[in-house]
Motif scaffolding. Sequence first.
Motif, PDB file in Angstrom:
ATOM      1  N   VAL A   1       4.926 -58.468  92.991  1.00  0.00           N
ATOM      2  CA  VAL A   1       3.896 -58.394  94.278  1.00  0.00           C
ATOM      3  C   VAL A   1       2.760 -58.986  93.686  1.00  0.00           C
ATOM      4  O   VAL A   1       2.013 -59.974  94.396  1.00  0.00           O
ATOM      5  CB  VAL A   1       3.867 -57.194  95.017  1.00  0.00           C
ATOM      6  N   ASP A   2       2.141 -58.192  92.626  1.00  0.00           N
ATOM      7  CA  ASP A   2       0.566 -58.659  92.226  1.00  0.00           C
ATOM      8  C   ASP A   2       0.699 -60.169  91.497  1.00  0.00           C
ATOM      9  O   ASP A   2      -0.169 -60.820  91.829  1.00  0.00           O
ATOM     10  CB  ASP A   2       0.365 -57.687  90.930  1.00  0.00           C
ATOM     11  N   GLU A   3       1.849 -60.417  90.897  1.00  0.00           N
ATOM     12  CA  GLU A   3       1.853 -61.535  90.325  1.00  0.00           C
ATOM     13  C   GLU A   3       1.595 -62.697  91.446  1.00  0.00           C
ATOM     14  O   GLU A   3       1.165 -63.860  91.380  1.00  0.00           O
ATOM     15  CB  GLU A   3       3.072 -61.807  89.328  1.00  0.00           C
ATOM     16  N   ALA A   4       2.501 -62.690  92.439  1.00  0.00           N
ATOM     17  CA  ALA A   4       2.716 -63.601  93.531  1.00  0.00           C
ATOM     18  C   ALA A   4       1.454 -63.596  94.463  1.00  0.00           C
ATOM     19  O   ALA A   4       0.876 -64.638  94.535  1.00  0.00           O
ATOM     20  CB  ALA A   4       3.878 -63.153  94.538  1.00  0.00           C
ATOM     21  N   ARG A   5       0.885 -62.551  94.321  1.00  0.00           N
ATOM     22  CA  ARG A   5      -0.625 -62.336  95.194  1.00  0.00           C
ATOM     23  C   ARG A   5      -1.570 -63.452  94.303  1.00  0.00           C
ATOM     24  O   ARG A   5      -2.533 -64.055  94.675  1.00  0.00           O
ATOM     25  CB  ARG A   5      -1.144 -61.265  95.264  1.00  0.00           C
ATOM     26  N   LEU A   6      -1.624 -63.154  92.912  1.00  0.00           N
ATOM     27  CA  LEU A   6      -2.559 -63.856  92.231  1.00  0.00           C
ATOM     28  C   LEU A   6      -2.018 -65.616  92.119  1.00  0.00           C
ATOM     29  O   LEU A   6      -3.334 -66.038  92.091  1.00  0.00           O
ATOM     30  CB  LEU A   6      -2.449 -63.553  90.643  1.00  0.00           C
ATOM     31  N   ALA A   7      -1.081 -65.838  92.228  1.00  0.00           N
ATOM     32  CA  ALA A   7      -0.739 -67.182  92.632  1.00  0.00           C
ATOM     33  C   ALA A   7      -1.165 -67.640  93.537  1.00  0.00           C
ATOM     34  O   ALA A   7      -1.891 -68.840  93.792  1.00  0.00           O
ATOM     35  CB  ALA A   7       0.645 -67.359  92.087  1.00  0.00           C
ATOM     36  N   SER A   8      -1.007 -67.110  94.699  1.00  0.00           N
ATOM     37  CA  SER A   8      -1.306 -67.349  96.142  1.00  0.00           C
ATOM     38  C   SER A   8      -2.846 -67.588  96.186  1.00  0.00           C
ATOM     39  O   SER A   8      -3.731 -68.403  96.564  1.00  0.00           O
ATOM     40  CB  SER A   8      -0.883 -66.510  97.211  1.00  0.00           C
ATOM     41  N   GLU A   9      -3.704 -66.676  95.415  1.00  0.00           N
ATOM     42  CA  GLU A   9      -5.129 -66.638  95.564  1.00  0.00           C
ATOM     43  C   GLU A   9      -5.500 -67.774  94.583  1.00  0.00           C
ATOM     44  O   GLU A   9      -6.637 -68.363  94.867  1.00  0.00           O
ATOM     45  CB  GLU A   9      -5.463 -65.207  94.860  1.00  0.00           C
ATOM     46  N   THR A  10      -4.631 -68.027  93.590  1.00  0.00           N
ATOM     47  CA  THR A  10      -5.388 -69.356  92.857  1.00  0.00           C
ATOM     48  C   THR A  10      -5.350 -70.603  93.870  1.00  0.00           C
ATOM     49  O   THR A  10      -6.058 -71.518  93.645  1.00  0.00           O
ATOM     50  CB  THR A  10      -4.087 -69.585  91.639  1.00  0.00           C
ATOM     51  N   LEU A  11      -4.399 -70.609  94.529  1.00  0.00           N
ATOM     52  CA  LEU A  11      -4.369 -71.814  95.702  1.00  0.00           C
ATOM     53  C   LEU A  11      -5.466 -71.858  96.589  1.00  0.00           C
ATOM     54  O   LEU A  11      -6.095 -72.764  96.791  1.00  0.00           O
ATOM     55  CB  LEU A  11      -3.063 -71.706  96.486  1.00  0.00           C
ATOM     56  N   THR A  12      -6.028 -70.502  96.896  1.00  0.00           N
ATOM     57  CA  THR A  12      -7.058 -70.320  97.681  1.00  0.00           C
ATOM     58  C   THR A  12      -8.438 -70.637  96.999  1.00  0.00           C
ATOM     59  O   THR A  12      -9.303 -71.188  97.563  1.00  0.00           O
ATOM     60  CB  THR A  12      -7.285 -68.913  98.169  1.00  0.00           C
ATOM     61  N   TRP A  13      -8.490 -70.371  95.667  1.00  0.00           N
ATOM     62  CA  TRP A  13      -9.619 -70.676  94.774  1.00  0.00           C
ATOM     63  C   TRP A  13      -9.667 -72.138  94.912  1.00  0.00           C
ATOM     64  O   TRP A  13     -10.730 -72.798  94.848  1.00  0.00           O
ATOM     65  CB  TRP A  13      -9.334 -69.879  93.581  1.00  0.00           C
ATOM     66  N   LEU A  14      -8.769 -72.823  94.524  1.00  0.00           N
ATOM     67  CA  LEU A  14      -8.678 -74.193  94.248  1.00  0.00           C
ATOM     68  C   LEU A  14      -8.993 -75.023  95.747  1.00  0.00           C
ATOM     69  O   LEU A  14      -9.962 -75.871  95.678  1.00  0.00           O
ATOM     70  CB  LEU A  14      -7.173 -75.018  94.042  1.00  0.00           C
TER      71      LEU A  14
END
Length: 352
Positions: free
Chosen positions: A251-264
Amino acid sequence: MHPELAARSDRAHAVERIHPSPDVALTSKRLGEFEAGRESSDLLTPDRLLDPHQVVRPEPEGTWQHLVYSLSGHRINLGDGKRARARKELDRRIAVALPGGARFVPVLSRKGGVGKTTITALLGMALADARDDRIIAIDANPDRGTLAERIARSSGRTIRDLVRVHSEVSGYSDVSSIVARDETRLDVLASDADPRVSEALSDRDYHDVAAVAAHYYSIVLTDTGTGIVHSVMGATLDVADQLVIVSGLSVDEARLASETLTWLETNGYSEQSRNAVVVLNNSRPGAPLVRQEELESHFATRVRAVVRMPYDPLIGGGSTITFRDLQPATRLAARELAAAVVQGLRSLAPAA
């Protein structure tokens, strides 16, 4: 344009406008780009011109197809079986020409331990194994990276060596003496492994290396450091044509990946984010706790493609990777990732 984004664009300009060696084939105009009624040379394809009755078809692949071919004394050729056709079509998608300058593909993750370096190696191997041009994977971790440890051969030299001599490079032989080459023909530029090296790789160093790589390679993969805000990441994103984002299966790894997209999306890289490929990497044995179909559904709303990478015990130990020895499902997933990346690179307009 925001001053910071303008400065970032100016820094990237020198690398983005460098083209590979002049032996790259020229791009022909297609029908519609000429005057009405005129055709370009790239429409003179074998399928159009060759008489099928005069062309000797290759020996078919597939148990039943080959049996019929043998029993008929090579008179009946049913063509390849379904599996062989699918493999050859995937080969074709990976090997398609990329006219124009070198293309840069950073591999990113916000969290360590999700397999970013492994994915970089697998993607590079799949590309190099199927393509005729040169592919390089650069370990641009500002600290100590381990990309070179994933291939069986080592040159003993690192990215720091190329930084020191970048202005003196006059041919591919100068680069080949520094990189290591895998059996798939993937070139790997290692990061510094010496703990006594106190100066971390900088954004200026990366731009110098990228400028050299752009002269001699068609696709430049970059294994970035973990995180988003370190200096090399900015330099990497400056020249990026296609992003690969690695997510683990938690769950946390997937959220971090999704948050990476938001940061980009919120930092000037929204187009690269929409065109990105997300890899759902199963780096641990056993069934994951999360439902991969739900992760795939989520990321499919945000990026162009999602690829699942299965667990492979030959990778899990952290030792060198031999592409031909991997499980068939792992090789197939790596090849599907390569095809997805090439598809994204093809959609880019050739560099001016």
